[in-house]
Design an enzyme around this catalytic site. Structure first.
Site, mmCIF file in Angstrom:
data_model
loop_
_atom_site.group_PDB
_atom_site.id
_atom_site.type_symbol
_atom_site.label_atom_id
_atom_site.label_comp_id
_atom_site.label_asym_id
_atom_site.label_seq_id
_atom_site.Cartn_x
_atom_site.Cartn_y
_atom_site.Cartn_z
ATOM 1 C CD GLU A 287 1.659 6.101 3.299
ATOM 2 O OE1 GLU A 287 0.709 5.733 2.598
ATOM 3 O OE2 GLU A 287 2.813 5.659 3.157
ATOM 4 C CG HIS A 311 -2.791 0.425 5.606
ATOM 5 N ND1 HIS A 311 -2.069 -0.725 5.793
ATOM 6 C CD2 HIS A 311 -2.039 1.201 4.790
ATOM 7 C CE1 HIS A 311 -0.929 -0.652 5.111
ATOM 8 N NE2 HIS A 311 -0.893 0.522 4.489
ATOM 9 C CD GLU A 312 -3.614 4.584 3.701
ATOM 10 O OE1 GLU A 312 -2.456 5.024 3.788
ATOM 11 O OE2 GLU A 312 -3.898 3.575 3.023
ATOM 12 C CG HIS A 315 1.307 4.384 6.475
ATOM 13 N ND1 HIS A 315 2.552 3.805 6.364
ATOM 14 C CD2 HIS A 315 0.542 3.799 5.524
ATOM 15 C CE1 HIS A 315 2.524 2.910 5.382
ATOM 16 N NE2 HIS A 315 1.319 2.884 4.864
ATOM 17 C CD GLU A 334 3.012 0.490 2.902
ATOM 18 O OE1 GLU A 334 2.096 0.104 3.652
ATOM 19 O OE2 GLU A 334 3.047 1.648 2.433
ATOM 20 C CG ASP A 391 5.134 3.680 -9.717
ATOM 21 O OD1 ASP A 391 4.951 3.677 -8.480
ATOM 22 O OD2 ASP A 391 5.315 4.726 -10.374
ATOM 23 C CE1 TYR A 399 0.770 -1.855 1.682
ATOM 24 C CE2 TYR A 399 2.268 -2.640 -0.008
ATOM 25 C CZ TYR A 399 1.473 -1.639 0.511
ATOM 26 O OH TYR A 399 1.379 -0.439 -0.134
ATOM 27 N NE ARG A 568 -8.046 0.333 -3.795
ATOM 28 C CZ ARG A 568 -8.656 -0.145 -2.715
ATOM 29 N NH1 ARG A 568 -9.983 -0.076 -2.629
ATOM 30 N NH2 ARG A 568 -7.973 -0.662 -1.732
HETATM 31 ZN ZN ZN Z 1 0.617 1.552 3.444
#
Ligand code: ZN
Length: 619
Positions: A287, A311-312, A315, A334, A391, A399, A568
């Site tokens: 984002e 979603h982005e 944000h 999130e 990470d 989320y 990804r």
């Molecule tokens: Zn997000």
């Protein structure tokens, strides 16, 4: 020392930086950036000042007015999570409100992926891009790398003139370099004299809105763009077909921005541009304000690509305007954004699509709770992250459990009241970084008595899924789940039953199947519906996971191809995990190690680290 954030050396008793002016010389042959940075503090400071760095070479620290050197030291050891602690010593006699640092990045910078020409679409020019969330900005420039410290910034990016640059900032100008500008005369290793070489241009940017450092972002390469709305361009490598497909996929963006404004208040960032990155981009989207970064895997010609953009976009209000104070409160970013995304999706694509998205999330949440059954801390909304690499423990919990918490509050107080509450919450805390307690105090003040109806402590501090979480209901959702249940009894869906299914329907179907089924069932499903060859990676990866866990080795060629095509993490993480997790899987483990050795250079450093941690746990 009084730490402010478990992931930063920033000291809460020290003055915070409010502005950084960066001059960055991009040296593609050595995959290095040479930089000068002028830091401005919120007030004059004397004595020690702690900054975060990771794999940076620090050349000089100077007083900007006199250019006299200021003492500094680097910690002798690199903390595996936080990196190297840079301690400045600002003079005690005259407190300084600014200082200069010259530095160079290293080719192993954890934020940067340097792509050689063969790794790009056009194969002609190199490409570099950042991914700074959660704690990687410190590998691009020294900083107080905590979201508690919001900064404004300006940047001069000196790049080869055949390339162009985009940033999470306002583009001011593309022009010839000027000798000595932005302290570029202080750059190390002779790069000061190359600043004005005739092969170079300067791309100038300004970010006048205070952001957490993890939202700092740039990409440099051979870029083109298409206009897709009054405040939106889509950028990507200027390659045949990519821009056209992206422009088509994201044509509805302005409609979503307007829906977002209706629900959450004005869009405060002026532009909402999109950058489609090469397939190695480790996330679905990032984002970065004014310039969202996206994986090319979202371009697939159905509704779900737009959902990543939703979603982005969401944000822009939750995460970028109101930011978690540190990663222990990541659900504030999130969970709210997942809720806001689904409200936008509901408004633009209809309730059925929103419910499917909630259902996929519900399945994902239940799987994550199982994943963390030996480490229940990570099933909490508010987590203790001392000594934790964000990470490695990245998951769907903040989320989806965050979404469920907010959805539960919405059901309790009713949608109109919750909508009012959200608007007020955003207006009250915009451009601030807050923690869970601040949110709960605001909730209790604005929804009196809520703590008697909902167990707020259980939701934010408890493990697992609270009893008032809610599996969604709709005809489509229920039908897909019951078809998945029938598969367990040996019945595959008929072609007329799946005729109008898009990727999300298949994704939900596959995620509701048992983790392991008879190999013959996997082959039969693929023979009829060709899921292993789907152009939609969500479907393909969900199917390949089922195939690996059911030991259908005929599909391993497709698994290898997928792991070499995309970086990804949403795909890379489950596929490698499925290969190496469990006993009696020597063939799979050998395959995983070989594929990673061959694909490693195509992954962003963050994704490389995630695969290494999966191997460390299971091999
Ligand atoms: Zn997000």
């Amino acid at each position: 020392m009084a730490p402010l954030d478990p992931h930063s050396f920033t000291d809460s008793t020290h003055t915070l930086t409010t502005h950084i002016a960066l001059s960055l010389y991009f040296d593609f042959p050595s995959a290095t950036i040479h930089g000068a940075a002028l830091f401005t503090l919120s007030s004059p400071h004397s004595g020690p000042l702690c900054l975060d760095t990771r794999s940076l070479s620090i050349h000089r620290v100077l007083s900007p007015s006199t250019l006299s050197p200021l003492p500094y030291s680097l910690s002798p050891f690199c903390d595996p999570i936080k990196g190297t602690h840079l301690s400045l010593s600002l003079p005690n006699d005259v407190a300084l409100s600014s200082f200069l640092i010259t530095f160079s990045t290293s080719p192993s910078s954890s934020a940067l992926q340097w792509l050689s020409p063969p790794q790009t679409f056009n194969k002609k020019h190199p490409f570099v891009y950042t991914q700074c969330q959660s704690i990687h900005a410190r590998s691009v420039f020294p900083c107080q790398d905590t979201p508690a410290a919001r900064i404004r910034y300006s940047a001069l990016l000196n790049v080869p003139r055949e390339l162009s640059a985009v940033m999470s900032a306002r583009h001011v100008d593309r022009r010839l370099p000027v000798s000595g500008e932005g302290y570029s005369n202080l750059l190390p290793n002779g790069f000061n004299s190359l600043w004005c070489s005739e092969t170079r241009v300067v791309e100038e940017f300004d970010m006048n809105q205070p952001i957490p450092p993890y939202l700092f972002a740039f990409a440099v390469g051979e870029l083109g763009f298409r206009e897709v709305g009054p405040r939106t361009r889509v950028y990507s490598e200027a390659a045949d077909g990519v821009l056209e497909a992206a422009a088509k996929e994201f044509a509805g963006t302005e409609d979503m921005i307007r829906q977002g404004e209706k629900l959450f208040g004005d869009y405060e960032w002026e532009r909402f541009d999109l950058l489609v990155l090469p397939p190695s981009f480790p996330y679905g989207g990032m984002e970065n304000p004014r310039m969202v970064f996206l994986t090319p895997t979202v371009i697939k010609g159905d509704a779900s690509g737009a959902q990543v953009v939703a979603h982005e976009l969401a944000h822009s209000w939750t995460g970028n305007l109101i930011t978690n104070k540190n990663n222990e409160h990541f659900w504030l970013n999130e969970g709210f954004t997942t809720y806001a995304e689904r409200r936008i999706v509901e408004a633009v694509q209809g309730e059925d699509r929103a419910v499917l998205s909630i259902g996929i999330g519900w399945r994902g949440l239940n799987d994550e709770i199982k994943r963390f059954q030996d480490n229940l801390e990570f099933t909490k909304l508010k987590t203790n992250q001392e000594g934790v690499d964000p990470d490695t423990f990245y998951s769907q919990v903040p989320y989806e459990k965050g979404f469920q918490f907010l959805w539960c509050i919405e059901r309790q107080i009713g949608r109109p009241a919750f909508d009012e509450f959200l608007k007020k919450y955003i207006a009250t805390f915009k451009f601030k970084s807050i923690d869970t307690e601040t949110f709960l105090d605001f909730l209790k003040a604005n929804a009196p008595g809520i703590e008697k109806e909902i167990d707020l402590v259980l939701w934010t501090e408890g493990t697992g899924i609270p009893p008032d979480a809610y599996e969604p209901v709709s005809n489509l959702y229920t039908k897909i789940v019951s078809l998945a249940n029938e598969f367990k009894l040996g019945r595959m869906p008929r072609e007329d039953e799946v005729a109008d299914w898009q990727g999300q329907e298949w994704e939900l179907y596959l995620e509701n199947l048992p983790k392991v089924v008879e190999a013959s069932q996997v082959f039969a499903l693929d023979a009829r519906y060709r899921l292993s060859e789907s152009n939609d990676y969500e479907v393909k990866v969900a199917f390949l996971q089922l195939a690996i866990l059911s030991k259908c080795r005929d599909f391993y060629g497709e698994v290898e191809k997928t792991l070499k095509e995309v970086g990804r993490m949403k795909y890379v993480r489950p596929l490698y995990t499925a290969l190496v997790q469990g006993i009696g899987k020597e063939e799979e483990k050998i395959l995983a190690k070989r594929v990673f050795a061959e694909a490693r250079d195509c992954y962003h450093p963050i994704a490389q680290g995630v695969v290494e941690s999966i191997f460390a746990k299971h091999l």
